[in-house]
Structures are given as structure tokens and as C-alpha cells.
Design a protein around this motif. Structure first.
Motif: not given
Ligand SMILES: Nc1ncnc2c1ncn2[C@@H]1O[C@H](COP(=O)(O)OP(=O)(O)O)[C@@H](O)[C@H]1O
Ligand SMILES: [Mg+2]
Lengths: 240, 407
Positions: A126, A90-91, A93-99
Motif C-alpha cells: 500500500g 494492477r488497478r 490490486s491497488a483498489l483491493r489493497g487500499s479499500s
């Protein structure tokens, strides 16, 4: 002017290895393969890096790990100071999506959606507020010179235009790092040059670029060149 | 630093709808399976219900040749049904005088109380007694009204009624129970303390089959021997084909000219019960066909969704690169499958209802449809879609993004 060495790295690999074909990979075809072997690499914000190497050298494996699409078999990968090996899906994916932004050789545009629709896809997972999405997507498409193609289907665009849509999609979400795997592999010289010029402009605005290529001419456009052979890195040189 | 994922229900539904709508030709093929399945289900059940409804109505209005008149029962304040009036004593004679009435018989069950019904006089009250067969009192042409046949002997007639003779006709089962197998030797039955000569044994009756296990006596004799006998409540009629409407109208007037609404004419209960049995069997077959078709439709969705997952590997990889988690990928594919199923269910139900209405209109029937069935079709289709999409969705979620983006 400060030297890049004083800025905290955005990407740092320490002793990263990636092996395929071990028991848990499932399908050992002729024994295990070490695609990356104890790689150390530091990339600082604003870098423009090219990774070259022959086919099968481990370039795509490297990019997948840098993009948090794959996990190292050994070693640690720090992204923006965060050790990523212990992060849950989950984390990551979030990091990948945002940065992290991605550009692929085959564009990966959804054929059923318009140019604008494809760019807006960047916001689906995002946290960019709904009200800002259209403006940012339009700005990104304007930047890649496609503001007159918003409602077009990707099928009606040339290869170069398609790749520019993909680039608009990768940067509109506010990525810190752009990872490109053979971005000009499917393009002719003229279109490839246009893409590389766009990369130069994005880099000049502060975007960190990692371009994977087997094309020496593409590598020449980067400020720092790294060679990959049999899963091992060598610094090939830097343009100040 | 990193943005929270805000992939809420709205975004999920939006993406699933786009996914479903992105390939209309494929959507059509996928929807077709559930559509046909649920359409068949709605159609078969709808036609079954409609036809069943018509069958009953048909019997009531045209083909029914056995009807019964009874006092209209009125719901009392205590909730029980009460007969608002009684049938006149000469009801059978009055009814048989009407055009369209072939035969009529006035029937009432005799309350036995503690009385026994036996073939021999009871001298030992402690001897074990079986439940006595019921005793019915009859006035009129029973054999004609109920399509009865005698195994032996004769039925009592107007003369017996006039003299209030103690004679009895036994239903076949009652005769067996009492151990009377033939009329040879002039058998009698003892109803309470009265001896009734058995003059006939009934082979069968087509309606009011309970009479086969009863002893039937002339109404006049029962009235004399059993002071507690209530006025008989059933007038069974054999009528001419097609005379139902006429009879339903005329009989109440003939029986109670002042207040004909106090008399109700209805099909003989045996007829409707038999019809209901046939209808339920038909319904079961119809439902089975629909369910099998629906299962085939579900398999169709599973197949096409699975094909879609492998075709859309690149899209799955891209979505993961854009920040989608595995559960979000699974949710999207499951929802796409659910929407496809619900769409198929809705269209199928609409088509099914349309066909039921069209067939009904063409046949001059009143369409009978469970509204819940039509509305539940969307839900059922969605459930089929969800079940069919479960495995493909799981497979999509398991796809490694690095592998998915390799091409
Ligand atoms: N998922 C995988 N399973 C097994 N082997 C793999 C997998 N991915 C890559 N490899 C192997 O790792 C090596 C490096 O592959 P890759 O990173 O794709 O090279 P490049 O992109 O430089 O051509 C190759 O030998 C390849 O066969
Ligand atoms: Mg490669």
C-alpha cells in the motif's frame, strides 16, 4: 437522521453472473456451474450485511467478486462508483489493497511472523507512509485487545486471538469495506461472540461490513440479511 | 482515491528475505544443493590450480633434470627483449666441470640466409626447392644433455671440433626430408656451398625436439663457414636429480663470474609445455564435475521452490488480497530463489576455499586460487537460483487468489 438510501453506494452489482466450468475455466467437472445468476445488490457505506445460504449456494463466489479477487462472467460491479470489469490487474490490486479488508475462516496468518509482523503485512503493497505504519498497526492491535501480544507467534494464540489479529490486519490500512467469509467458522461460541462484538464496534465507527455465514445466530447480529440459493439473492429482512 | 502501489525494491527485498528465513530447515536443504555444487566447483578448480602450480614448481625445483642456461633477456626501451650478454664460447666445458651437471651442450641456430641445404650439389637454381631444414651448431655432449639416441652412426666429438671438420648429424625428420635413409655410401649434405659428411642420424631427443628436423654441425666448423653466426644462446644441461638449486646458483657464476645475474637458468621449455597440457586437461575435468554438481543443485532449488509455492498457496492468496499484483508475487518468489542460490554460492565458495587452504597447508603447498572465482560464486549461485526459480515464480503469479484463499 438521513436514510441510507440517500448516500451513494459503496458496492453495486448489476446483473452479475459467475459461471464455472466453461471452456476457458479449464476443468469442467460434470458440466458448467452457475454459482451466481444475474445478481443485483446495492450496499451503502456503514451497512452491516449478512449473506446466508447452504453449502454450495455461491456465498464464497459472491465474496470473491465483491473483493475483486474474481471477475463476473457477466454484468457489472461498481466499487465506490468505479466500474471494475474493465480495470487491469494492477488497478484492481491497488483498489483491493487500499479499500477492502478480508477476514477468512482459516485466518491466513503467516506462521513465521509475529503478531505485529502479520499486521504490518497490510502495508507492504500500500501507500501508507513508513513512519505511520507501526503506529497504525499498534493502534489496530490495541483495538482488538492484543497489544500485549505484539511479539508473539500466531502459533501460540487461541483461535479467537488469531482471528482478532486478522481483523486488525484487515482494518489498519484504512479499508472502507470489510468482507468476512465464515469468520466464526473455526471458533467456539464465546470466541465467536467476541468477534461479532468487535464487528459491531467497527461498524459503529462507520466500517461497511459484509459477513458470509451459514450460522443463523451470526446472521442475526447483522442489520440486513440476504439469502443466497442456487446463485440467486433474496432479501430476508432488515433490523432498523 | 485508491493508493498508488509503493512496493519498491526495499519492500520486495524485505519480503523475500523474510520468506527465505521463515523456514530455516527448508532453507538449509535448499541451500545445500548450490552450496555443494559451487563448493565442489571452487574446490576442484582451486585444487586443480594449486596442484598445477605445485606440479610446475615441483618440476622446477626437485625433479627437473633438464635445464637451460641463457643470457638474461632485458626489456629494452623499445619493448623488445635483448640479451644482456652472450654465453662464453667454452660454456659447455665450464658447466660440465660443475658438481651436479652430468652433461652440457652449447647450441645455436645457424642463420642460412639464401643458402640451401640439400643432399646433392645444386646445379640448377631454377629447380624446385623445399624449405631447407634448419641447421644448428653444437659444442659439447648433445646426446647426454638432451637424452638423445642415435639411429645410426656416431655423434661428432672433441676431435671433430678441434679440426673443425665438416661433419653433420641429421635429425630423423631432416634425414627423411633430405632423402638420406642410411649412412651406406657415405652421404653428404650441402649447406650452402659446403659439403658436410653425414656421420650420424638422430633417432630422438627428449628435450629441444626441434632438433629432430635439423642438421647439426660442430660449432667450430659453423664458425669458420658462416661468418654471420651469432654467439650461441642456449646452454642445455642434464643435471642430477635434486641439483636444480645448486646448478641454478653455480652455473651463472661459472659462466659469468663478474655478473652472474646476466645468466638465467630455467627448466627446459619442453618440460613445462608438456606439464601445462596435463594441467589443462585436469582443469577441464574438474570444472565439468563442478558444473554437473551445480546443475543438480539448481534442480534441487527448482524442486524445493516449486514445493514452497504449492505449500504457500494461502500466503499467495493473502498477499493478493492485501493488494499484491501478479508481477509482485512473481518477483518475490524469483528473488527468494535468487537469494537462496546466492547464499548457497557464497557458503559453498567459503567452504571450497577453506578446504583448498587446508589441503594446501597439510601438503605444504601455496594455495593458488582465482579471486574472481571465489567472488563470482555468489553471482553464479544467484544466477542458478534465479534460473531455478523462474518457473515456480511464474506458477505463483498465475495462482488465482480466489482459489488460493479457498482453504
Ligand atoms: N473455481 C471453481 N471452479 C468450479 N466450480 C466452482 C469454483 N468455485 C466455486 N465453484 C462452484 O460454484 C458453486 C458455489 O460455490 P461457493 O461459492 O464456494 O459456495 P459456498 O461458499 O456458498 O459454499 C459450487 O457448486 C462450487 O462447486
Ligand atoms: Mg464457502
Amino acid at each position: 437522521m438521513t436514510t441510507t438510501a440517500e448516500v451513494a453506494p459503496v458496492i453495486e452489482l448489476r446483473g452479475v453472473s459467475r459461471r464455472f466450468g466453461s471452456a476457458q475455466e479449464g476443468q469442467p467437472q460434470g458440466g458448467p456451474v452457475t454459482a451466481l445468476s444475474e445478481v443485483d445488490l446495492t450496499i451503502r457505506p456503514g451497512d452491516h450485511l449478512a449473506i446466508t445460504g447452504s453449502s454450495g449456494a455461491g456465498k464464497s463466489t459472491m465474496l470473491n467478486i465483491l473483493g475483486l479477487l474474481d471477475r463476473p462472467s457477466a454484468g457489472e460491479y461498481y466499487f465506490d462508483g468505479v466500474a471494475t470489469s474493465s480495470l487491469r490487474d494492477r488497478r484492481r490490486s491497488a483498489l483491493r489493497g487500499s479499500s477492502i479488508g478480508f477476514v477468512f475462516q482459516s485466518f491466513h496468518l503467516l506462521p513465521g511472523r509475529s503478531v505485529l509482523g502479520n499486521v504490518l503485512l497490510a502495508f507492504v503493497y500500500g501507500s501508507v507512509p513508513r513512519s505511520e505504519r507501526l503506529r497504525r498497526a499498534s493502534e489496530a492491535l490495541d483495538r482488538v485487545g492484543l497489544s500485549h501480544r505484539l511479539a508473539f507467534s500466531p502459533a501460540t494464540l487461541s483461535g479467537g486471538e488469531r482471528q482478532r489479529v486478522a481483523i486488525a490486519r484487515s482494518v489498519c490500512g484504512g479499508a472502507k469495506v470489510l468482507l468476512a467469509d465464515e469468520p466464526t467458522g473455526n471458533l467456539d461460541r464465546v470466541n465467536a461472540d467476541a468477534i461479532l462484538t468487535l464487528f459491531d464496534e467497527l461498524n459503529a465507527d462507520g466500517l461497511t461490513l459484509v459477513v458470509i455465514t451459514h450460522d443463523a445466530a451470526v446472521a442475526e447480529r447483522a442489520r440486513r440479511r440476504i439469502g443466497l440459493a442456487d446463485g440467486k439473492l433474496t432479501e430476508l429482512g432488515a433490523t432498523p | 482515491m485508491t493508493g498508488r502501489t509503493r512496493f519498491g525494491p526495499t519492500a520486495l527485498i524485505g519480503e523475500a528475505l523474510e520468506g527465505v528465513g521463515s523456514k530455516p530447515s527448508r532453507l538449509l536443504i535448499t541451500v545445500l544443493g548450490t552450496m555443494v555444487g559451487i563448493g565442489a566447483l571452487v574446490l576442484t578448480i582451486g585444487l586443480g590450480q594449486t596442484a598445477g602450480g605445485q606440479l610446475t614448481a615441483h618440476f622446477d625445483s626437485v625433479a627437473a633434470t633438464h635445464v637451460e642456461a641463457a643470457p638474461t633477456s632485458v626489456k629494452g626501451a623499445d619493448g623488445d627483449g635483448h640479451a644482456s650478454s652472450a654465453l662464453p664460447r667454452d660454456a659447455a666445458a665450464r658447466a660440465s666441470a660443475l658438481a651436479g651437471v652430468d652433461a652440457s651442450v652449447l647450441l645455436g641456430e645457424v642463420p642460412l640466409g639464401d643458402s640451401t641445404v640439400t643432399a646433392v650439389p645444386v646445379h640448377d637454381p631454377s629447380s624446385p626447392t623445399l624449405t631447407p631444414p634448419p641447421v644448428w651448431a653444437a659444442d659439447g655432449d648433445l646426446l647426454g644433455a638432451l637424452d638423445g639416441r642415435l639411429a645410426e652412426g656416431r655423434f661428432f666429438d672433441g676431435g671433430h671440433q678441434q679440426r673443425a671438420d665438416r661433419v653433420a648429424v641429421l635429425g630423423k625428420e631432416a634425414a627423411d626430408k633430405l632423402g638420406i635413409h642410411s649412412l651406406a655410401g657415405g652421404p653428404s649434405v650441402f649447406i650452402g656451398s659446403h659439403a658436410y659428411s653425414v656421420i650420424g642420424i638422430l633417432e630422438s631427443v627428449d628435450t629441444r625436439r626441434e632438433l629432430q628436423s635439423a642438421a647439426i654441425v660442430p660449432l667450430a666448423a659453423a664458425e669458420r663457414d658462416f661468418p654471420d653466426l651469432p654467439p650461441p644462446g642456449i646452454l642445455a644441461l642434464k643435471i642430477a636429480v635434486g641439483a636444480t638449486d645448486l646448478v641454478s646458483h653455480q652455473v651463472p657464476i661459472a659462466l659469468d663470474s663478474a655478473e652472474p645475474q646476466n645468466i638465467t637458468v630455467a627448466a627446459s621449455p619442453t618440460t613445462t609445455a608438456l606439464e601445462g597440457g596435463v594441467r589443462n586437461d585436469l582443469d577441464a575435468v574438474f570444472v565439468l564435475i563442478g558444473v554437473i554438481t551445480l546443475l543438480a543443485g539448481g534442480l534441487g532449488i527448482a524442486n524445493v521452490t516449486l514445493l514452497g509455492v504449492s505449500e504457500r498457496t494461502g500466503e499467495i492468496g493473502l498477499r493478493r488480497a492485501l493488494g499484491a499484483t501478479r508481477p509482485q508475487i512473481a518477483a518475490q518468489f524469483a528473488l527468494e530463489s535468487l537469494i537462496t542460490g546466492a547464499l548457497g554460492g557464497t557458503i559453498g565458495a567459503a567452504v571450497g576455499v577453506a578446504v583448498v587452504v587446508a589441503v594446501s597447508a597439510a601438503s605444504g603447498w601455496t594455495p593458488v586460487l582465482d579471486l574472481a572465482l571465489a567472488l563470482g560464486s555468489t553471482l553464479l549461485g544467484g544466477l542458478v537460483g534465479l534460473a531455478a526459480g523462474a518457473y515456480p515464480a511464474l506458477k505463483a503469479a498465475r495462482t488465482e487468489p480466489a482459489d488460493a484463499l479457498r482453504s
